[in-house]
Write a protein that holds these residues in place. Structure first.
Motif, mmCIF file in Angstrom:
data_model
loop_
_atom_site.group_PDB
_atom_site.id
_atom_site.type_symbol
_atom_site.label_atom_id
_atom_site.label_comp_id
_atom_site.label_asym_id
_atom_site.label_seq_id
_atom_site.Cartn_x
_atom_site.Cartn_y
_atom_site.Cartn_z
ATOM 1 N N LEU A 12 5.567 14.702 -0.628
ATOM 2 C CA LEU A 12 5.206 13.299 -0.718
ATOM 3 C C LEU A 12 5.234 12.920 0.790
ATOM 4 O O LEU A 12 4.348 12.041 1.230
ATOM 5 C CB LEU A 12 6.036 12.512 -1.699
ATOM 6 C CG LEU A 12 5.675 12.530 -3.099
ATOM 7 C CD1 LEU A 12 6.736 11.627 -3.771
ATOM 8 C CD2 LEU A 12 4.355 11.762 -3.360
ATOM 9 N N TYR A 13 6.195 13.214 1.714
ATOM 10 C CA TYR A 13 6.476 12.758 2.840
ATOM 11 C C TYR A 13 5.460 13.166 3.777
ATOM 12 O O TYR A 13 4.803 12.452 4.365
ATOM 13 C CB TYR A 13 7.809 13.427 3.461
ATOM 14 C CG TYR A 13 8.996 12.386 3.267
ATOM 15 C CD1 TYR A 13 9.054 11.115 2.975
ATOM 16 C CD2 TYR A 13 10.153 13.371 2.853
ATOM 17 C CE1 TYR A 13 10.367 10.649 2.955
ATOM 18 C CE2 TYR A 13 11.412 12.707 2.840
ATOM 19 C CZ TYR A 13 11.625 11.428 2.628
ATOM 20 O OH TYR A 13 12.534 10.553 2.369
ATOM 21 N N CYS A 16 2.164 11.234 2.768
ATOM 22 C CA CYS A 16 2.099 9.824 3.363
ATOM 23 C C CYS A 16 2.027 9.862 4.783
ATOM 24 O O CYS A 16 1.368 8.946 5.573
ATOM 25 C CB CYS A 16 3.473 9.162 3.198
ATOM 26 S SG CYS A 16 3.513 8.760 1.100
ATOM 27 N N LEU A 19 -2.012 10.381 5.342
ATOM 28 C CA LEU A 19 -2.941 9.523 4.964
ATOM 29 C C LEU A 19 -3.451 8.445 6.090
ATOM 30 O O LEU A 19 -2.993 8.115 6.939
ATOM 31 C CB LEU A 19 -2.333 8.648 3.640
ATOM 32 C CG LEU A 19 -2.240 9.363 2.394
ATOM 33 C CD1 LEU A 19 -1.434 8.274 1.473
ATOM 34 C CD2 LEU A 19 -3.594 9.507 1.754
ATOM 35 N N GLN A 23 -4.645 3.008 4.181
ATOM 36 C CA GLN A 23 -3.912 2.985 2.841
ATOM 37 C C GLN A 23 -2.845 2.460 2.733
ATOM 38 O O GLN A 23 -1.738 3.270 2.575
ATOM 39 C CB GLN A 23 -4.273 4.546 2.412
ATOM 40 C CG GLN A 23 -5.445 5.211 2.404
ATOM 41 C CD GLN A 23 -6.480 4.487 1.313
ATOM 42 O OE1 GLN A 23 -5.900 4.202 0.275
ATOM 43 N NE2 GLN A 23 -7.786 4.322 1.630
ATOM 44 N N ILE A 27 0.519 4.467 0.742
ATOM 45 C CA ILE A 27 1.620 5.035 2.076
ATOM 46 C C ILE A 27 3.020 4.377 1.587
ATOM 47 O O ILE A 27 3.860 5.135 1.497
ATOM 48 C CB ILE A 27 1.224 4.694 3.569
ATOM 49 C CG1 ILE A 27 0.009 5.532 3.696
ATOM 50 C CG2 ILE A 27 2.172 4.877 4.245
ATOM 51 C CD1 ILE A 27 -0.541 5.005 5.207
ATOM 52 N N SER A 28 2.910 3.147 1.605
ATOM 53 C CA SER A 28 4.258 2.365 1.180
ATOM 54 C C SER A 28 4.995 3.051 -0.118
ATOM 55 O O SER A 28 6.201 3.279 -0.155
ATOM 56 C CB SER A 28 4.053 0.796 1.211
ATOM 57 O OG SER A 28 5.332 0.242 0.908
ATOM 58 N N GLY A 30 4.179 5.567 -1.718
ATOM 59 C CA GLY A 30 4.643 7.172 -1.807
ATOM 60 C C GLY A 30 5.769 7.443 -1.155
ATOM 61 O O GLY A 30 6.642 8.192 -1.251
ATOM 62 N N THR A 31 5.977 6.737 0.253
ATOM 63 C CA THR A 31 7.247 6.657 0.979
ATOM 64 C C THR A 31 8.615 6.354 0.302
ATOM 65 O O THR A 31 9.391 7.018 0.045
ATOM 66 C CB THR A 31 7.050 5.989 2.303
ATOM 67 O OG1 THR A 31 5.855 6.409 3.270
ATOM 68 C CG2 THR A 31 8.181 6.323 2.932
ATOM 69 N N TRP A 72 10.600 2.227 6.779
ATOM 70 C CA TRP A 72 9.840 1.362 5.554
ATOM 71 C C TRP A 72 10.366 0.030 5.659
ATOM 72 O O TRP A 72 9.168 -0.783 5.416
ATOM 73 C CB TRP A 72 10.349 2.365 4.218
ATOM 74 C CG TRP A 72 9.782 1.722 3.081
ATOM 75 C CD1 TRP A 72 8.273 2.343 2.648
ATOM 76 C CD2 TRP A 72 9.913 0.549 2.098
ATOM 77 N NE1 TRP A 72 7.963 1.349 1.418
ATOM 78 C CE2 TRP A 72 9.115 0.672 1.140
ATOM 79 C CE3 TRP A 72 10.958 -0.307 2.019
ATOM 80 C CZ2 TRP A 72 9.066 -0.230 0.375
ATOM 81 C CZ3 TRP A 72 11.018 -0.874 0.902
ATOM 82 C CH2 TRP A 72 10.210 -1.117 -0.083
ATOM 83 N N ARG A 84 5.430 5.851 11.695
ATOM 84 C CA ARG A 84 5.324 6.822 10.461
ATOM 85 C C ARG A 84 4.794 8.166 10.771
ATOM 86 O O ARG A 84 5.548 9.036 10.200
ATOM 87 C CB ARG A 84 4.121 6.318 9.432
ATOM 88 C CG ARG A 84 3.540 7.018 8.382
ATOM 89 C CD ARG A 84 2.624 6.226 7.362
ATOM 90 N NE ARG A 84 1.440 6.208 8.238
ATOM 91 C CZ ARG A 84 0.333 6.838 8.044
ATOM 92 N NH1 ARG A 84 0.183 7.689 7.256
ATOM 93 N NH2 ARG A 84 -0.849 6.326 8.774
#
Length: 269
Positions: A12-13, A16, A19, A23, A27-28, A30-31, A72, A84
């Protein structure tokens, strides 16, 4: 079970991290999901009945976990997309390190009840100063692009992310806020470390490599904050002090534990 969560968080990291910056919501989300998976698996791996698992990989993983959380939260108020692309790939690598290098189990029996708090404060200090180091690298790249007058199209997706950052003065204020908070936590780490050193070794300070590097890092960050107040230090001077202090702090624990656990195949010293 922990391994599956670590791997899923790493995927997942990584997703994200790459991406497109447009998005923002995926991104938010998923992070945040990766961060929760990472934290839950890390806690389950570290905390056992009457024991604590400690090692260079766990410390590095925990440091990046808190760094991702700080990114985040900051990113909700400011556009820090360039941060990011630095933090999340590093977190994707760090999250799976405890699977490969599990570290050593430290029994808590016979230790003061404040010992876990000492460890937690140390991790918070390392993490805050890690995000400050990422921030400093980003500022250096941002300043370099301003001086070079390079267009976003010439630099690719990373350059586009850098160009979306707030102004350098805003970034600098954020940097010193992070350093001040991290320095306060590092001071508490040093002071509590003296107490535990006296309990364990019968002397206020055990002058090993970890203590020397930690104290040197504390001096560097303290000098930077003092120079900021009294001499108005900023720009390249601040960046050099930040990165040197971070590298020294990294050697204090993560580097020394890596040598002991991976190179010399020794347990917790």
């Amino acid at each position: 079970m922990h391994t599956y969560f670590f791997v899923l968080a790493a995927l997942l990291y990584a997703l994200c991290a790459f991406l497109p910056s447009q998005q923002r919501v995926p991104i938010s989300a998923g992070t945040a999901a990766a961060w929760l998976l990472h934290g839950g698996a890390l806690w389950a791996d570290m905390a056992g009945p009457g024991s604590l698992r400690i090692g260079f990989a766990i410390m590095l993983s925990a440091t990046l976990w808190i760094s991702v959380g700080a990114y985040w939260l900051e990113n909700r108020n400011l556009s820090l997309d360039g941060l990011r692309v630095l933090v999340l790939p590093c977190a994707a690598l760090a999250v799976i390190l405890p699977v490969l290098f599990p570290g050593s189990v430290v029994p808590l029996e016979g230790r003061t009840a404040l010992f876990p708090w000492h460890v937690a404060i140390a991790i918070l200090a390392y993490s805050t100063l890690t995000i400050a180091a990422f921030h400093a690298v980003l500022m250096a790249v941002q300043e370099s692009r301003l001086h070079a007058h390079t267009g976003a199209a010439q630099g690719g997706w990373l350059a586009m992310a850098i160009d979306r950052l707030p102004a350098l003065l805003t970034m600098e204020r954020l940097l010193f806020r992070l350093i001040a908070f991290g320095f306060a936590l590092l001071t508490l780490t040093v002071l509590s470390g003296i107490v535990f050193s006296e309990e364990l070794f019968g002397t206020p300070i055990k002058w090993d490599h970890k203590t020397v590097f930690t104290m040197l890092s504390w001096i560097l960050f303290g000098a930077l904050l003092t120079g900021r107040v009294w001499r108005g230090w900023r720009g390249k001077t601040a960046l050099r002090f930040t990165l040197t202090g971070f590298a020294t702090l990294l050697l204090a624990y993560v580097g020394s534990r890596f040598v002991l656990e991976v190179v010399l195949h020794r347990g917790l010293a």
